[in-house]
Motif scaffolding. Structure first.
Motif, PDB file in Angstrom:
ATOM      1  N   LEU A  71      67.074 -78.767  84.456  1.00  0.00           N
ATOM      2  CA  LEU A  71      66.047 -79.593  85.092  1.00  0.00           C
ATOM      3  C   LEU A  71      66.239 -79.694  86.604  1.00  0.00           C
ATOM      4  O   LEU A  71      65.565 -80.483  87.261  1.00  0.00           O
ATOM      5  CB  LEU A  71      66.059 -80.990  84.464  1.00  0.00           C
ATOM      6  N   GLY A  72      67.161 -78.907  87.156  1.00  0.00           N
ATOM      7  CA  GLY A  72      67.339 -78.932  88.607  1.00  0.00           C
ATOM      8  C   GLY A  72      68.109 -80.148  89.097  1.00  0.00           C
ATOM      9  O   GLY A  72      68.067 -80.471  90.288  1.00  0.00           O
ATOM     10  N   LEU A  73      68.810 -80.820  88.184  1.00  0.00           N
ATOM     11  CA  LEU A  73      69.625 -81.971  88.560  1.00  0.00           C
ATOM     12  C   LEU A  73      71.095 -81.564  88.542  1.00  0.00           C
ATOM     13  O   LEU A  73      71.521 -80.773  87.711  1.00  0.00           O
ATOM     14  CB  LEU A  73      69.384 -83.124  87.577  1.00  0.00           C
ATOM     15  N   ALA A  77      71.253 -79.215  84.495  1.00  0.00           N
ATOM     16  CA  ALA A  77      71.089 -78.032  85.353  1.00  0.00           C
ATOM     17  C   ALA A  77      69.728 -77.394  85.121  1.00  0.00           C
ATOM     18  O   ALA A  77      69.065 -76.968  86.064  1.00  0.00           O
ATOM     19  CB  ALA A  77      72.210 -77.030  85.080  1.00  0.00           C
ATOM     20  N   PRO A 118      64.497 -83.979  91.983  1.00  0.00           N
ATOM     21  CA  PRO A 118      65.316 -82.804  91.674  1.00  0.00           C
ATOM     22  C   PRO A 118      66.366 -82.613  92.768  1.00  0.00           C
ATOM     23  O   PRO A 118      66.100 -82.853  93.952  1.00  0.00           O
ATOM     24  CB  PRO A 118      64.296 -81.663  91.671  1.00  0.00           C
TER      25      PRO A 118
END
Lengths: 365, 365
Positions: free
Chosen positions: B34-36, B32, B11
């Protein structure tokens, strides 16, 4: 307290958001889906909301020049947290509409003012008494009794600024432990469940609330929300009515959350208001995956002057926060059918920090 | 054609996306969640995907220095359109993994190469013949017959680069109208329905396809997708099998879409492959609101080296594109229960331009 009508923003307009945490981030993502831009204003360089917008301002909430430039770049301004300084809201209001109206901040930043407002609506709360100095303590204890909870009037969240005072506890040392700042003493409520209602109100007065959510806290931080809450239809209706009444009484525009204690049926099956969050709320995160319209979209629609949506819930929903190092276990949720993973893009997984959440939806069949 | 294993991105890692349209925008929004992070590279200053990321590059696909800087800022690179120049992909590949592998671009940028590849898998297509120059026309017509469709081998989309040649039509003037570029002549297929399957393949070889979608075009542009498609279980299974086989044969990593013609039961109830899009696809937009995992999330998971999700469909779903000036009517969809509005944040609503879409979900009860 009706708000003046605001014209509906055209697609492509810019909504300014004060605050750069996960709530601002999820608001910006919801706005993007509707073709609206967001600009984020926050004083923390590592604000995770900066990552999902084209324009952001890294500056102090006291920087009047930066606030003015920010306001001029936006069509309307909203916020993701309730502790926006009054002076900040004042500066911004000179340039552009700030929604929800800053008077709501004044009402909800102070637990005593908030409780008095709720009581004036004849909506029940836990019994409470003000303690401004040590000389108020005896009368407050006489009125409320012990056990009770001593809470600072301002700036408390996630259990910060609170002290339990047991049946034989010492309220004076609790007051001193809270630095002798103005407090309220709240009667301890033997509740059956903690529930919350997230409600949206549009500028035209329409109010739409989500289903009542049941919340479990751990170490004073929300851990799990489940919907529908395991309460009777009558309690659920009362809880929604309370939240909707508060939104209307505020002349509110946007999404707010009302946290309540649901008492057991032996004590009348009533709900008592615990506190109001004038913003999107962690207990409404389930709406992102569990409903056809999310709390974030409702808030954006309201502040944009767009009509509210009418959410359809996809089933039974459970939202679990990933707190601190728990986020490192995100991968195990990725392959569970019906489960959605949200990571907030925050850096260090410090203890107590909300790093993400997962939502599980079990369809009604 | 197996891809070497890629390590799962942590991440906070950055996925580079070539192309700044609505597909890149929706990929970035999925990442976004998924924290990417995503970085967008596009040559158009008004790229709507720029609005939802912190970092973007506005430069030509031929700008090697800009490509190198971009690649160095990313952990992996993907694309939202199939006409990425081979030289662009080559430059990027020197620095970072490009997924899906650029060899897939070479296979799908040329209709003749694509059809030969499909035929080599013993998957049926419409009959076709190459026409490189006018001297090939007579033999092609003799093989395929008329009516037929003349299509440029490269750079066609939304009906561009195509000419119908009727039963008594003139294939030579059609060829000249397409500037005498290399073409294929495709036999006209009397199909019952147009369907598509969006399939994801992970680096470890797992393939997960979405339910078969039925598509209606208007003026050669997708107008409506419905799922499930009104085809028999056998046809649906065959369509999914075809898409999954193609993904495996490509050694693909990411999401692809296979458009197919479903023939009527009087002609055997078979499916013929029409074309392959090596990317997320308009006919998969319904997955954003109609399934627990979207095509955009599946693509991001795959290129990030994360496991694929296992989508659960929320009911019957209908996706309608808002094309050109239709977008101005978006407001009427906002208040329909179960309906979700997506606006792409594009500027001018030119005729034929995809400006947004709406999705209606009718829960299965």
């Amino acid at each position: 307290m009706a708000d003046p009508g605001i014209p509906a923003l055209a697609p492509g307009s810019t909504i300014g958001i004060l605050g750069g945490g996960q709530l601002g981030r999820m608001l910006a993502l919801a706005a993007a889906r509707l073709g609206l831009q967001c600009a984020i204003y926050a004083p923390e360089a590592d604000s995770c909301a900066f990552d999902v917008v084209r324009h952001f301002t890294l500056a102090s909430y006291a920087d009047e020049a930066a606030l003015a430039r920010f306001a001029q770049s936006c069509d309307v301004i909203t916020y993701e947290f309730e502790n926006v300084p009054a002076a900040t809201a004042d500066v911004l209001s000179r340039y552009k509409p700030v929604l929800p109206h800053p008077r709501v901040l004044a009402l909800t930043q102070d637990r005593l003012v908030e409780k008095d407002f709720i009581a004036a609506l004849s909506i029940p709360t836990a019994p409470y008494a003000a303690i401004d100095s040590e000389s108020d303590i005896a009368a407050a204890v006489a009125k409320i009794g012990l056990p009770a909870v001593l809470k600072t009037r301002r700036l408390g969240y996630d259990g910060k600024g609170q002290r339990m005072v047991g049946k034989d506890g010492d309220p004076v040392s609790a007051f001193r432990a809270l630095n002798s700042v103005p407090c309220i003493l709240e009667g301890f409520v033997a509740f059956e469940r903690e529930v919350s209602v997230v409600a949206a109100r549009a500028a035209d007065g329409e109010v739409v609330s989500f289903d009542v959510t049941e919340n479990e806290h751990r170490d004073h931080i929300l851990k799990t929300s489940r919907v529908p809450a395991a309460v009777s239809d009558r309690v659920a209706a009362e809880a929604r009515h309370v939240a909707e009444s508060i939104a209307s009484a505020f002349g509110y525009v946007g999404v707010l959350a009302v946290e309540m204690f649901a008492l057991g049926s032996d004590t009348g099956g009533r709900v008592l208001v615990n506190e109001i969050a004038p913003r999107v709320h962690n207990s409404g995160h389930w709406t992102l995956d569990g409903a056809s319209v999310s709390q974030f979209e409702q808030h954006i629609r309201a502040v944009a002057g767009w009509p509210l949506g009418h959410p359809i819930r996809h089933g039974q929903v459970e939202m679990t926060n990933l707190i601190g190092a728990e986020v490192h276990g995100y991968a195990r949720w990725l392959t569970e059918p019906g489960t959605t993973v949200h990571l907030y893009g925050k850096g260090e997984a410090r203890p107590g920090r909300k790093m993400g959440h997962v939502t599980r939806v079990i369809p009604d069949r």
